[in-house]
Design an enzyme around this catalytic site. Structure first.
Site, short mmCIF file in Angstrom:
data_model
loop_
_atom_site.label_atom_id
_atom_site.label_comp_id
_atom_site.label_asym_id
_atom_site.label_seq_id
_atom_site.Cartn_x
_atom_site.Cartn_y
_atom_site.Cartn_z
N ARG A 1 13.93 5.01 -14.14
CA ARG A 1 13.54 6.40 -14.42
C ARG A 1 14.31 6.90 -15.64
O ARG A 1 15.25 6.25 -16.09
CB ARG A 1 13.90 7.28 -13.22
CG ARG A 1 15.41 7.24 -12.94
CD ARG A 1 15.88 8.22 -11.89
NE ARG A 1 17.33 8.29 -11.84
CZ ARG A 1 18.11 7.47 -11.13
NH1 ARG A 1 17.57 6.49 -10.40
NH2 ARG A 1 19.42 7.61 -11.15
N LYS B 1 17.81 -3.86 -4.01
CA LYS B 1 18.98 -4.18 -4.83
C LYS B 1 19.31 -5.67 -4.81
O LYS B 1 19.84 -6.21 -5.80
CB LYS B 1 20.19 -3.36 -4.37
CG LYS B 1 19.95 -1.85 -4.33
CD LYS B 1 19.42 -1.29 -5.63
CE LYS B 1 18.81 0.08 -5.46
NZ LYS B 1 18.06 0.55 -6.63
N HIS C 1 29.93 9.30 -5.15
CA HIS C 1 28.76 8.71 -5.81
C HIS C 1 27.88 9.72 -6.54
O HIS C 1 26.75 9.41 -6.91
CB HIS C 1 27.94 7.87 -4.82
CG HIS C 1 28.76 6.81 -4.15
ND1 HIS C 1 29.33 5.77 -4.85
CD2 HIS C 1 29.16 6.66 -2.88
CE1 HIS C 1 30.03 5.03 -4.02
NE2 HIS C 1 29.95 5.55 -2.81
C1 MV4 Z 1 30.69 -2.15 -6.14
C2 MV4 Z 1 32.03 -1.76 -6.30
C3 MV4 Z 1 32.98 -2.74 -6.38
N1 MV4 Z 1 32.63 -4.04 -6.29
N2 MV4 Z 1 30.39 -3.46 -6.04
C4 MV4 Z 1 28.85 2.25 -5.76
C5 MV4 Z 1 27.45 2.69 -5.92
C6 MV4 Z 1 26.61 1.48 -5.90
N3 MV4 Z 1 25.69 1.56 -6.99
C7 MV4 Z 1 27.55 0.35 -6.04
N4 MV4 Z 1 28.89 0.87 -6.01
C8 MV4 Z 1 29.96 0.06 -6.12
N5 MV4 Z 1 29.71 -1.28 -6.07
C9 MV4 Z 1 31.35 -4.38 -6.12
N6 MV4 Z 1 31.03 -5.66 -6.02
C10 MV4 Z 1 32.31 -0.40 -6.41
C11 MV4 Z 1 31.28 0.52 -6.29
C12 MV4 Z 1 31.68 1.90 -6.36
C13 MV4 Z 1 31.36 2.69 -7.47
C14 MV4 Z 1 30.59 2.20 -8.52
C15 MV4 Z 1 30.25 2.98 -9.58
C16 MV4 Z 1 30.72 4.28 -9.63
C17 MV4 Z 1 31.48 4.80 -8.63
C18 MV4 Z 1 31.81 4.01 -7.52
C19 MV4 Z 1 32.59 4.54 -6.52
C20 MV4 Z 1 32.90 3.76 -5.44
C21 MV4 Z 1 32.44 2.46 -5.36
#
Ligand code: MV4
Length: 445
Positions: A292, A116, A235
């Site tokens: 994917r 990532k 998630h």
């Molecule tokens: C974040 C964020 C807030 N700020 N990054 C969750 C899964 C992973 N792919 C990255 N995620 C997040 N990254 C920053 N800089 C909040 C999340 C996140 C989230 C993102 C998408 C959908 C649901 C979520 C639930 C909690 C946190």
């Protein structure tokens, strides 16, 4: 075009690929574990090969067994579906080395996006907006603290090998940062065998918006608009829709153009999804790229009227896109509910036998599922048993179709997420569309 395709997966996605193969006149080969003999993907494929016991490590995730099955069946190509080996760069490489076309991107692209931190750096260089933060991995607490002070708290510590929320920690100040940095590293090391982490500004209550992209072997790239995926729990996505109420026409064009430019520059091939966080002010930031076909791809298929699995097969066979970007249009509003076999109180998986099954139908309804009457939901695999997808002329109609289709969906013998989906689609904050990724936590916890 291929003569024969082996599908290295099970359940609804394996059946989904069988269906597109059939329509294209391609012979399909299903693989199955001992406990999946009676599955629909096996019943509807032209041929099938048993690849091992229930434990997916010894069957659906076992590269040697899958390759052996492809050799026995004399397949031309392998479709990985999602999950299992779909984003395993080594598997993609071995397929190609053994003379089977991997229906997906190159192993190099899978590898770049699998880390990532590398993915973020790569996309940043290509002009895709990213969340302010470290330029690559952060090695020590002090290095991280210095950066956190620069960009300002709260910050989020993420595992390079992570994704889907694993190995993530939020820190609001120096003290929580000190505590969480080592915790994140430990968790990452434990979960992925790689304790590398990176740090970025924490975006509060964002929307999760993803752009469906595609590349062919001739440097062409297309996007198929966005999907709104903010309705999640731990998630795991529960409901997805397109278009997103949080994305204006102007923003849609920008997100699409930027994603397509990146796909072109990368010479990325086949289907991909560029995930973004969208903040309250309409700023979007690259999060991850999934290499994917995704669970929620039918939302985009219904919205655009384009079969994305057929497009995957055509691109992998070396055909150039016959579509132009201007030919891809949004035609209404699409929505998907992921129906899980789960306990309605604890949300834990709820395996068991389906004693009565009635899937909804009628105008605007699509059900992608491997379930049927007397089907046994196994404890060994993912608990998603059906996807209910609807298309309405607008969002109001899509919600109405979804509610009545949920009412028609009868599954007895096990508990499912259908009651939860009914509540979500009735909720004022869902109906008015002002939700963010906090939705489930805020209203359903
Ligand atoms: C974040 C964020 C807030 N700020 N990054 C969750 C899964 C992973 N792919 C990255 N995620 C997040 N990254 C920053 N800089 C909040 C999340 C996140 C989230 C993102 C998408 C959908 C649901 C979520 C639930 C909690 C946190």
């Amino acid at each position: 075009m291929f003569g024969k395709v082996l599908i290295a997966n099970r359940g609804e996605i394996a059946l989904r690929v069988v269906r597109s193969c059939k329509e294209l006149g391609i012979k399909s080969v299903a693989v199955y574990s001992d406990v999946d003999r009676e599955s629909l993907h096996v019943a509807f494929a032209d041929e099938s090969v048993c690849i091992g016991p229930a434990d997916s490590g010894k069957s659906y995730r076992n590269i040697k067994n899958i390759i052996a099955a492809a050799e026995i069946a004399q397949a031309d190509a392998i479709h990985p579906g999602y999950g299992f080996l779909a984003e395993n760069a080594e598997f993609a490489r071995i397929c190609e080395e053994c003379g089977f076309t991997f229906i997906g991107p190159s192993s190099e692209h899978i590898e770049i996006m699998g880390n990532k931190s590398t993915a973020k750096k790569t996309m940043h260089k290509l002009g895709v907006p990213v969340v302010p933060g470290s330029d690559g991995p952060v090695k020590t607490i002090n290095e991280g603290l210095e950066l956190a002070k620069e960009i300002g708290f709260p910050v989020i510590i993420k595992a390079s090998a992570g994704g889907g929320g694993k190995g993530m920690r939020i820190a609001g100040n120096d003290i929580t940062f000190r505590n969480n940095f080592d915790l994140a590293r430990g968790e990452a090391g434990q979960a992925f065998g790689n304790d590398e982490v990176y740090v970025e500004k924490y975006i509060e209550s964002p929307r999760h918006i993803e752009v469906q992209v595609f590349g062919d072997h001739y440097g062409n790239a297309l996007h198929f608009f966005e999907r709104e995926c903010s309705i999640q729990r731990r998630h795991q996505k529960l409901l997805e829709e397109a278009p997103s109420l949080g994305v204006s026409d102007k923003l849609r064009r920008r997100m699409g153009d930027i994603s397509v430019a990146a796909v072109k520059a990368l010479k990325y091939r086949n289907a991909g999804t560029v995930e973004y966080l969208l903040d309250k002010n309409g700023n979007f930031y690259f999060m991850e790229m999934n290499t994917r076909i995704q669970v929620e791809h039918p939302v985009t298929e219904m919205l655009t009227g384009i079969d994305l699995v057929k497009l995957q097969l055509s691109v992998a066979a070396g055909e150039e896109f016959s579509l132009k970007q201007k030919d891809i249009k949004m035609q209404g509003h699409a929505m998907e509910c992921r129906i899980n076999a789960e306990d309605s109180v604890t949300f834990r998986p709820f395996p068991g036998t389906i004693t009565a099954y009635n899937a909804p139908g009628g105008y605007g309804v699509r059900v992608d599922s491997g379930a049927y009457n007397d089907y046994r939901v196994l404890p060994n695999y993912d608990s998603m048993i059906a996807k209910l997808i609807v298309l309405g002329k607008n969002r109001t109609e899509a919600i109405a179709i979804m509610r009545r289709a949920l009412d028609e969906f009868i599954i007895h013998g096990i508990n499912t997420s259908i009651p939860l989906h009914k509540k979500i689609t009735e909720h004022f904050a869902f109906v008015d569309g002002t939700f963010s990724t906090d939705f489930i936590e805020r209203y359903f916890a």
